[in-house]
Design an enzyme around this catalytic site. Sequence first.
Site, PDB file in Angstrom:
ATOM      1  N   LYS A  14       9.956  17.232   8.056  1.00 21.93           N
ATOM      2  CA  LYS A  14      10.611  17.859   7.724  1.00 21.93           C
ATOM      3  C   LYS A  14      10.193  19.161   6.764  1.00 21.93           C
ATOM      4  O   LYS A  14      10.270  19.845   7.349  1.00 21.93           O
ATOM      5  CB  LYS A  14      11.595  17.328   6.834  1.00 21.93           C
ATOM      6  CG  LYS A  14      12.585  17.292   6.737  1.00 21.93           C
ATOM      7  CD  LYS A  14      13.406  17.527   7.840  1.00 21.93           C
ATOM      8  CE  LYS A  14      15.139  18.239   7.582  1.00 21.93           C
ATOM      9  NZ  LYS A  14      15.958  17.558   9.143  1.00 21.93           N
ATOM     10  N   ASP A  39      16.120  21.921  11.940  1.00 20.84           N
ATOM     11  CA  ASP A  39      14.916  21.332  13.036  1.00 20.84           C
ATOM     12  C   ASP A  39      15.124  22.203  14.477  1.00 20.84           C
ATOM     13  O   ASP A  39      14.316  22.939  15.233  1.00 20.84           O
ATOM     14  CB  ASP A  39      15.130  20.276  13.559  1.00 20.84           C
ATOM     15  CG  ASP A  39      14.678  19.221  12.567  1.00 20.84           C
ATOM     16  OD1 ASP A  39      14.393  19.745  11.449  1.00 20.84           O
ATOM     17  OD2 ASP A  39      15.671  17.834  11.802  1.00 20.84           O
ATOM     18  N   CYS A  85      -7.658  -0.425   1.307  1.00 20.55           N
ATOM     19  CA  CYS A  85      -7.355  -1.719   0.616  1.00 20.55           C
ATOM     20  C   CYS A  85      -8.223  -2.363   2.528  1.00 20.55           C
ATOM     21  O   CYS A  85      -9.137  -2.418   2.500  1.00 20.55           O
ATOM     22  CB  CYS A  85      -6.045  -2.285   0.769  1.00 20.55           C
ATOM     23  SG  CYS A  85      -5.375  -3.338   0.433  1.00 20.55           S
ATOM     24  N   TYR A  86      -7.135  -2.290   3.024  1.00 13.17           N
ATOM     25  CA  TYR A  86      -7.470  -3.197   4.046  1.00 13.17           C
ATOM     26  C   TYR A  86      -8.240  -3.152   4.938  1.00 13.17           C
ATOM     27  O   TYR A  86      -9.895  -3.553   5.243  1.00 13.17           O
ATOM     28  CB  TYR A  86      -6.472  -4.083   5.653  1.00 13.17           C
ATOM     29  CG  TYR A  86      -7.190  -4.876   6.635  1.00 13.17           C
ATOM     30  CD1 TYR A  86      -7.033  -5.946   6.683  1.00 13.17           C
ATOM     31  CD2 TYR A  86      -7.532  -4.131   7.637  1.00 13.17           C
ATOM     32  CE1 TYR A  86      -7.617  -6.207   7.827  1.00 13.17           C
ATOM     33  CE2 TYR A  86      -7.523  -4.257   8.668  1.00 13.17           C
ATOM     34  CZ  TYR A  86      -8.219  -5.775   8.940  1.00 13.17           C
ATOM     35  OH  TYR A  86      -8.397  -6.775  10.071  1.00 13.17           O
ATOM     36  N   HIS A 106      -5.180   2.502  -3.111  1.00  6.27           N
ATOM     37  CA  HIS A 106      -4.306   3.020  -2.312  1.00  6.27           C
ATOM     38  C   HIS A 106      -3.581   4.197  -2.930  1.00  6.27           C
ATOM     39  O   HIS A 106      -3.045   4.692  -4.221  1.00  6.27           O
ATOM     40  CB  HIS A 106      -2.918   2.462  -2.147  1.00  6.27           C
ATOM     41  CG  HIS A 106      -2.672   0.982  -1.600  1.00  6.27           C
ATOM     42  ND1 HIS A 106      -1.969   1.329   0.023  1.00  6.27           N
ATOM     43  CD2 HIS A 106      -2.670   0.003  -2.191  1.00  6.27           C
ATOM     44  CE1 HIS A 106      -2.805   0.254   0.345  1.00  6.27           C
ATOM     45  NE2 HIS A 106      -2.754  -0.692  -0.589  1.00  6.27           N
ATOM     46  N   GLY A 129      -3.327  -2.363   5.508  1.00  3.33           N
ATOM     47  CA  GLY A 129      -2.703  -3.369   6.486  1.00  3.33           C
ATOM     48  C   GLY A 129      -2.928  -4.585   5.926  1.00  3.33           C
ATOM     49  O   GLY A 129      -3.446  -5.316   5.073  1.00  3.33           O
ATOM     50  N   GLU A 174      -3.253   6.692  -2.162  1.00  2.00           N
ATOM     51  CA  GLU A 174      -1.719   7.697  -1.099  1.00  2.00           C
ATOM     52  C   GLU A 174      -0.152   7.358  -1.954  1.00  2.00           C
ATOM     53  O   GLU A 174       1.101   8.159  -1.779  1.00  2.00           O
ATOM     54  CB  GLU A 174      -1.012   7.264   0.782  1.00  2.00           C
ATOM     55  CG  GLU A 174      -0.749   5.760   0.518  1.00  2.00           C
ATOM     56  CD  GLU A 174      -1.532   4.672   0.390  1.00  2.00           C
ATOM     57  OE1 GLU A 174      -2.693   4.982   0.120  1.00  2.00           O
ATOM     58  OE2 GLU A 174      -1.736   4.090   1.248  1.00  2.00           O
TER      59      GLU A 174
END
Length: 529
Positions: free
Chosen positions: A385, A242, A97-98, A184, A70, A186
């Site tokens: 998706k 969808d 991180c944060y 990070h 963040g 991710e």
Amino acid sequence: MRYRLQDGAGRMSREHPHESIVIVDMGSQTAMLIARRVRELNVYCELLPPTATRADVARLRARGVILSGGPSSVHDADAPRAPEWALDGGLPTLGICYGMQELAHRLGGRVAPGREREFGAASLTVCDNQSALLRGLPSPLPVWMSHGDRVEAMPSGFETLAATETIPIAAMANGAGLYGIQFHPEVVHTPNGGELLRNFVLEICGCSGDWTAEHFITETVAEIRAQVGDRRVICGLSGGVDSAVAATLVHRAVGDQLTCVFVDNGLLRRGEREQVEETFSRQLHIDLRTVEAGDRFLEELAGVTDPETKRKRVGETFIAVFEEAARELGEVDFLVQGTLYPDVVESAGSGTGGATATIKSHHNVGGLPEDLRFELVEPLRYLFKDEVRAVGRELELPEEIVERQPFPGPGLSIRIIGPVTHEKVSVLQAADAVVMEEVQAAGLERELWQSFAILTDTRTVGVQGDARTYGWVAALRAVTADDAMTADWARLPAELLGRIANRIVNEVPQVNRVVYDITSKPPGTIEWE
Ligand code: XMP
């Protein structure tokens, strides 16, 4: 303005996953990416705001917690605070991180402002390769950093797992399930990030990783049955993946209680209506009502050149046609919508205010009149998706539907520049069909995010045989993208471009020139409008 039947709403979250990871959104741009990475491990996860309660976590049967990064500093008065249940060691927790800084700060460590902001690639030296978090990872380990503050002193009981040249405490753990990492995992720039998250989610938290498409279908069908009971459901099909997947799930759950409505607005790509009718009516035996409304849409669009006005007219006409179709069905209580998870989180506003909690539950469909209100059935509201496509495959929907490229709600009206007429729709459908056929024959359909023809408002001189012609210019658009936020023009093979142009000018007499759009997005958009 994008035409949508309504904004994201409905139930707060899934009722009973048998296990999950909770991601506390501390305001990070990448919180959604963390969720993607956890789902890739076949583990269900949800983003929760820092204000979420122990009861939320219990309901989700969480086996572990990830505190996202963040933009705040732990010393800011209004910084988001990690919830107590993430810090008391009741569940394994990974602070990113944060999230790591908050973990350190709250448990008695010291967080100091970094002398300078660090942003970009860094090389991590693993000090403890026996730690469950970093097991099997190489050292040095390339990682991605983006931070100002950093942990300078760990809380008691913590040990350093890894360091970089500039950060002595780049990863830490306390031996009792609490972990912090300054980088990070991710983002793609941390190539082993997926393995690290796997270590945390599967090894440390002990998740079984069995949240598959099949599992999702079983759970969701049961939930829909419980929600709908013996009442009736309506679903608008758009031709896209969808609504197709959502309708099929509902049909599995409640069979004939479902009626699907497909509005043929006369602005569809060639073969689209036939495909929808073939799949839903003839193969799946779903009660499908096609409403033939092409003339009505074209009347509403007569003389309109402004793209926003086109969108508005198509949107309003759709609502009117859908409303009539719904009224004809009599008593219907539920409306199926193919809302996806990113829509849910985005419509709630991301960040420290806390994404999902602010979604209010309401049962209206924007645009429909007061006396025609439905309760929503949104079976895809926790899916991304590509997960929808996986579910579509598991449901054995045809590949043409599962892999269908995105198509704008206002349809061909925004791919015809200037006024829309019957003739222009037919001309564009014919030119566009050539593009679809050739791209498919070249096996490029999946590689391209979108590929289609546009009918410009320009006419030029050409020559055919001995005669000079004065015909329309068609444009070809083909782009690659990971999402529609950015896109690059596709480097299609010259032979393919030549074949498409040749076929269009030969098969569509009103067109005598074809151009290829080589603009990326930004600054261009994908659609011309
Ligand atoms: P642009 O042209 O803004 O489009 O780069 C981004 C993506 O959105 C699609 N698009 C729409 N999709 N309703 C939709 O459902 C719409 O009104 C609409 N307008 C554009 C476009 O095809 C591209 O994938």
